[in-house]
Design a protein around this motif. Structure first.
Motif, PDB file in Angstrom:
ATOM      1  N   ILE A 111       5.566  -0.045  -2.817  1.00  0.00           N
ATOM      2  CA  ILE A 111       6.180  -0.752  -1.272  1.00  0.00           C
ATOM      3  C   ILE A 111       5.746  -0.331   0.097  1.00  0.00           C
ATOM      4  O   ILE A 111       5.868  -1.437   0.806  1.00  0.00           O
ATOM      5  CB  ILE A 111       8.272  -0.583  -1.134  1.00  0.00           C
ATOM      6  N   GLU A 112       4.974   0.700   0.543  1.00  0.00           N
ATOM      7  CA  GLU A 112       4.903   0.899   1.363  1.00  0.00           C
ATOM      8  C   GLU A 112       3.402   1.012   2.086  1.00  0.00           C
ATOM      9  O   GLU A 112       2.481  -0.261   0.699  1.00  0.00           O
ATOM     10  CB  GLU A 112       4.681   2.085   1.941  1.00  0.00           C
ATOM     11  N   LYS A 113       2.452   0.302   3.023  1.00  0.00           N
ATOM     12  CA  LYS A 113       1.406  -0.535   3.321  1.00  0.00           C
ATOM     13  C   LYS A 113       0.057   0.668   3.003  1.00  0.00           C
ATOM     14  O   LYS A 113       0.766   1.793   3.224  1.00  0.00           O
ATOM     15  CB  LYS A 113       1.452  -0.485   4.517  1.00  0.00           C
ATOM     16  N   ASN A 114      -0.495  -0.568   3.367  1.00  0.00           N
ATOM     17  CA  ASN A 114      -1.777   1.181   2.370  1.00  0.00           C
ATOM     18  C   ASN A 114      -1.787   2.071   4.558  1.00  0.00           C
ATOM     19  O   ASN A 114      -1.179   2.052   4.925  1.00  0.00           O
ATOM     20  CB  ASN A 114      -3.063  -0.424   2.282  1.00  0.00           C
TER      21      ASN A 114
ATOM     22  N   GLU B  91      -1.007   3.094   9.410  1.00  0.00           N
ATOM     23  CA  GLU B  91      -0.678   3.879  10.163  1.00  0.00           C
ATOM     24  C   GLU B  91      -1.290   2.857  11.612  1.00  0.00           C
ATOM     25  O   GLU B  91      -1.745   3.376  13.126  1.00  0.00           O
ATOM     26  CB  GLU B  91      -2.399   4.632  10.217  1.00  0.00           C
ATOM     27  N   LYS B  92      -1.315   1.446  11.539  1.00  0.00           N
ATOM     28  CA  LYS B  92      -1.791   0.575  12.743  1.00  0.00           C
ATOM     29  C   LYS B  92      -2.923   0.492  13.047  1.00  0.00           C
ATOM     30  O   LYS B  92      -3.222   0.645  14.420  1.00  0.00           O
ATOM     31  CB  LYS B  92      -0.703   0.737  13.357  1.00  0.00           C
ATOM     32  N   LYS B  93      -3.581   1.220  12.501  1.00  0.00           N
ATOM     33  CA  LYS B  93      -5.278   1.229  12.481  1.00  0.00           C
ATOM     34  C   LYS B  93      -6.130  -0.343  12.392  1.00  0.00           C
ATOM     35  O   LYS B  93      -6.833  -0.664  12.086  1.00  0.00           O
ATOM     36  CB  LYS B  93      -5.530   2.224  12.224  1.00  0.00           C
ATOM     37  N   MET B  94      -5.143  -1.167  11.441  1.00  0.00           N
ATOM     38  CA  MET B  94      -6.080  -2.463  11.029  1.00  0.00           C
ATOM     39  C   MET B  94      -5.132  -3.465  10.611  1.00  0.00           C
ATOM     40  O   MET B  94      -3.550  -3.284  10.202  1.00  0.00           O
ATOM     41  CB  MET B  94      -6.869  -2.394   9.707  1.00  0.00           C
TER      42      MET B  94
ATOM     43  N   ASP C 209      -7.905  -5.306   2.136  1.00  0.00           N
ATOM     44  CA  ASP C 209      -8.133  -6.184   0.803  1.00  0.00           C
ATOM     45  C   ASP C 209      -7.469  -5.767  -0.062  1.00  0.00           C
ATOM     46  O   ASP C 209      -7.823  -6.716  -1.359  1.00  0.00           O
ATOM     47  CB  ASP C 209      -8.984  -6.775   1.343  1.00  0.00           C
ATOM     48  N   LEU C 210      -7.837  -4.890  -0.468  1.00  0.00           N
ATOM     49  CA  LEU C 210      -7.828  -3.946  -2.403  1.00  0.00           C
ATOM     50  C   LEU C 210      -5.850  -4.440  -2.668  1.00  0.00           C
ATOM     51  O   LEU C 210      -5.509  -4.314  -3.453  1.00  0.00           O
ATOM     52  CB  LEU C 210      -8.377  -3.110  -2.332  1.00  0.00           C
TER      53      LEU C 210
END
Lengths: 326, 263
Positions: free
Chosen positions: A128-131, A136-139, A121-122
């Motif tokens: 550019i990359e996702k957190n 890692e598709k964990k959330m 949420d921060l």
């Protein structure tokens, strides 16, 4: 569940149409990828609209409504089927009276909403990359359910508890009879220092059916430091899917050269199964951001993925992105 | 040669000038502007830029490091304080003045006092005749325009942000409101304390007469503090400026701008 979303959208339209300004962002990206496998001989390069957010938010009280439609394209989108339009947020916030002094801004959140968890949420896409958690598709960054959120008195932080279906915002229809629960606490003991911890627990289908359920745990500890032009974030992520333990960490740093230009770097490590040797991978990102105006941010990133498995080749790409806000 | 020396002097003044940016509330703007001009007259090295934009804009600019002082006609919200602390900003409030709003009627109007509830009923259009609140005839509702800080304060303190009646006469300044009320027997308006005169009658609100004393002791209900926020305790030029605003000459400027001095 579709009925809940319909009611929320209807509320948004009925109660909020007069004072529901529309705003949002569009991210247009150009990506140049090097070959990832020997079979692919040519480089790939393409334009894409990674996110196009159209947002509403009413100013009604004590219940306000907000919504976000997310428009994305596949790479080299040409046909209409290459575009995806999804509802990302459809939320009603009910401000709770009477506890404002002790729990400022306390509210109940109903609907498709932001997930308060670790860096999720921060993260405002400074690179550019996702957190880490999403990459890692964990959330997922948004889920359908209910939540309670409040600030701590005196601006010392915030906390939240939420219950979700746990399928993410792309698949809000319930396929799992069990709910996901997430708790989050962040504390700002002194200006510029934030400590944060979050925990997620769920039982999820192991496949497309609910025949087999697996337990799912996620937990993070995060530190954020901000001082003048410098921002540093460090996070540890632990994951458990049934009997499989994973772990990772991410470190992010930004240095603002001027009010408009900053240089950034990030390092991620994640191992989805710590019992398997040479299973982890690293992600290294370097970039520069230029705020051309209040409505245009230009980003350029170089990103490389390397693998502990020596037989797997590294992947690298260059991305240039324009974020237009309106 | 003279030109070169003059240019060098100008450049050196420019290079060594101390810069200060102030941004925020349109209510506090007249104080900040007048104080900045007076301060720069006495301190030629000081280069102070003053902008409006509203309290929220000024606070956001302080949090983003885009301004040295944020003017605000309200205290910072908990959410703003949390965001500021997360970003390494430690907001420190300086109350530089108080804003007292007097409710005024024509001098011939027999009414002497009014409740907040009745003010709200009149300004939302629920009550349109003086008979219902102790007077006679039709009420002419006079208000500041919606863009003004005084309107914002009155709307929050007296109306609890309820929608103003469409019948209200919207005027651009305190002086215009005072003049209109003085010339209209059935009128009711509201003005800053500094604009009170014998041409209008100030009403007691909830039994309290508006005055510097009742505003400063918080007994008058239609009053609020005005703030200048800094990141931490002010230093250098910011400290010099805040100290000046709080000094006797600075507080005189506050009074001349139509507000209530705090010292």
């Amino acid at each position: 569940m579709k009925y809940i979303l319909s009611v929320l959208l209807l509320g948004l339209m009925v109660f909020g149409y007069a004072e529901a300004p529309i705003y949002g962002y569009f991210w247009t990206r150009y990506t140049f990828e090097n070959p990832t496998t020997p079979e692919v001989e040519e480089n790939e390069n393409y334009f894409s609209i990674e996110r196009g957010y159209i947002r509403w938010k009413t100013k009604t009280s004590p219940v306000s409504f907000s919504g976000t439609v997310d428009i994305t394209s596949k790479k080299d989108a040409t046909a209409s089927t290459d575009w995806q339009i999804r509802l990302k947020y459809a939320q009603a916030d009910w401000t709770l009276p009477g506890i404002g002094e002790y729990l400022p801004d306390a509210k109940l959140m109903l609907g498709l909403q932001k997930v308060y968890f670790g860096i999720v949420d921060l993260w405002e896409y400074a690179v550019i990359e996702k957190n880490l958690e999403e990459a890692e598709k964990k959330m997922n960054s948004a889920e359908l359910g209910v939540g309670f959120h409040s600030l701590l008195p005196g601006g010392y932080g915030e906390f939240s508890v939420q219950a979700f279906n746990g399928n993410g915002y792309s698949n809000v229809v319930e396929v799992n009879t069990n709910k996901a629960f997430v708790g989050n606490l962040s504390i700002v003991p002194i200006p510029g220092v934030m400590l944060k911890g979050s925990y997620w627990m769920a039982e999820q289908p192991s496949g497309d059916t609910i025949i087999t359920q697996v337990t799912q745990d996620r937990y993070v500890g995060l530190v954020q430091l901000k001082y003048g032009p410098v921002t540093v974030i460090g996070e540890y992520l632990g994951t458990k899917d049934d009997e499989t333990n994973g772990m990772g960490y991410t470190g992010f740093a930004e240095f603002a050269l001027t009010k408009a230009i900053s240089i950034l770097g990030r390092y991620d490590y994640y191992d989805s199964d710590t019992d398997v040797d040479n299973n982890g991978h690293n992600r290294i990102i370097g970039g520069i951001n230029w705020s051309v105006s209040d409505h245009l941010l230009t980003q350029a990133n170089y990103q490389i993925m390397t693998y502990e498995d020596e037989e797997r080749e590294s992947e690298d790409k260059v991305m240039v992105q324009f974020k237009v806000s309106y | 040669m003279k030109k070169i020396i003059t240019l060098a002097l100008l450049l050196s003044v420019g290079l060594f000038a101390q810069k200060l940016t102030i941004q925020g509330s349109t209510t506090v703007l007249p104080i900040a502007q007048a104080a900045a001009e007076a301060y720069m007259d006495n301190n030629p090295d000081a280069d102070i830029t003053v902008r409006g934009g509203g309290s929220g804009t000024g606070i956001a600019a302080l949090i983003d490091g885009a301004t040295d002082i944020a003017d605000a006609s309200r205290p910072m919200k908990d959410k703003e304080i949390k965001t500021a602390r997360e970003k390494g900003v430690n907001p420190v409030a300086h109350i530089v003045a108080r804003d007292g709003i007097a409710v005024v009627v024509h001098p011939d109007n027999p009414i002497k006092e009014i409740s907040i509830e009745d003010i709200k009923a009149i300004y939302t259009g629920e009550v349109s005749r003086w008979d219902k609140v102790g007077g006679k005839g039709t009420i002419v509702v006079v208000s500041r325009d919606a863009a003004s800080g005084t309107f914002e304060a009155f709307n929050e303190l007296a109306l609890n942000n309820a929608k103003l009646t469409d019948a209200a006469l919207m005027l651009a300044s305190n002086l215009e409101i005072a003049r209109t009320v003085a010339q209209t027997p059935g009128a009711i308006g509201y003005i800053g304390l500094g604009y009170l005169s014998d041409n209008v009658k100030a009403l007691k609100v909830e039994g309290v007469m508006p005055s510097e004393a009742t505003v400063n002791d918080n007994s008058y209900p239609l009053a609020r503090p005005l703030f200048m926020y800094t990141n931490g305790n002010p230093k250098g030029l910011a400290k010099g400026f805040i100290d000046f605003v709080m000094s006797a000459p600075g507080q005189k400027i506050v009074k001349e701008a139509g507000f209530v001095p705090v010292k």
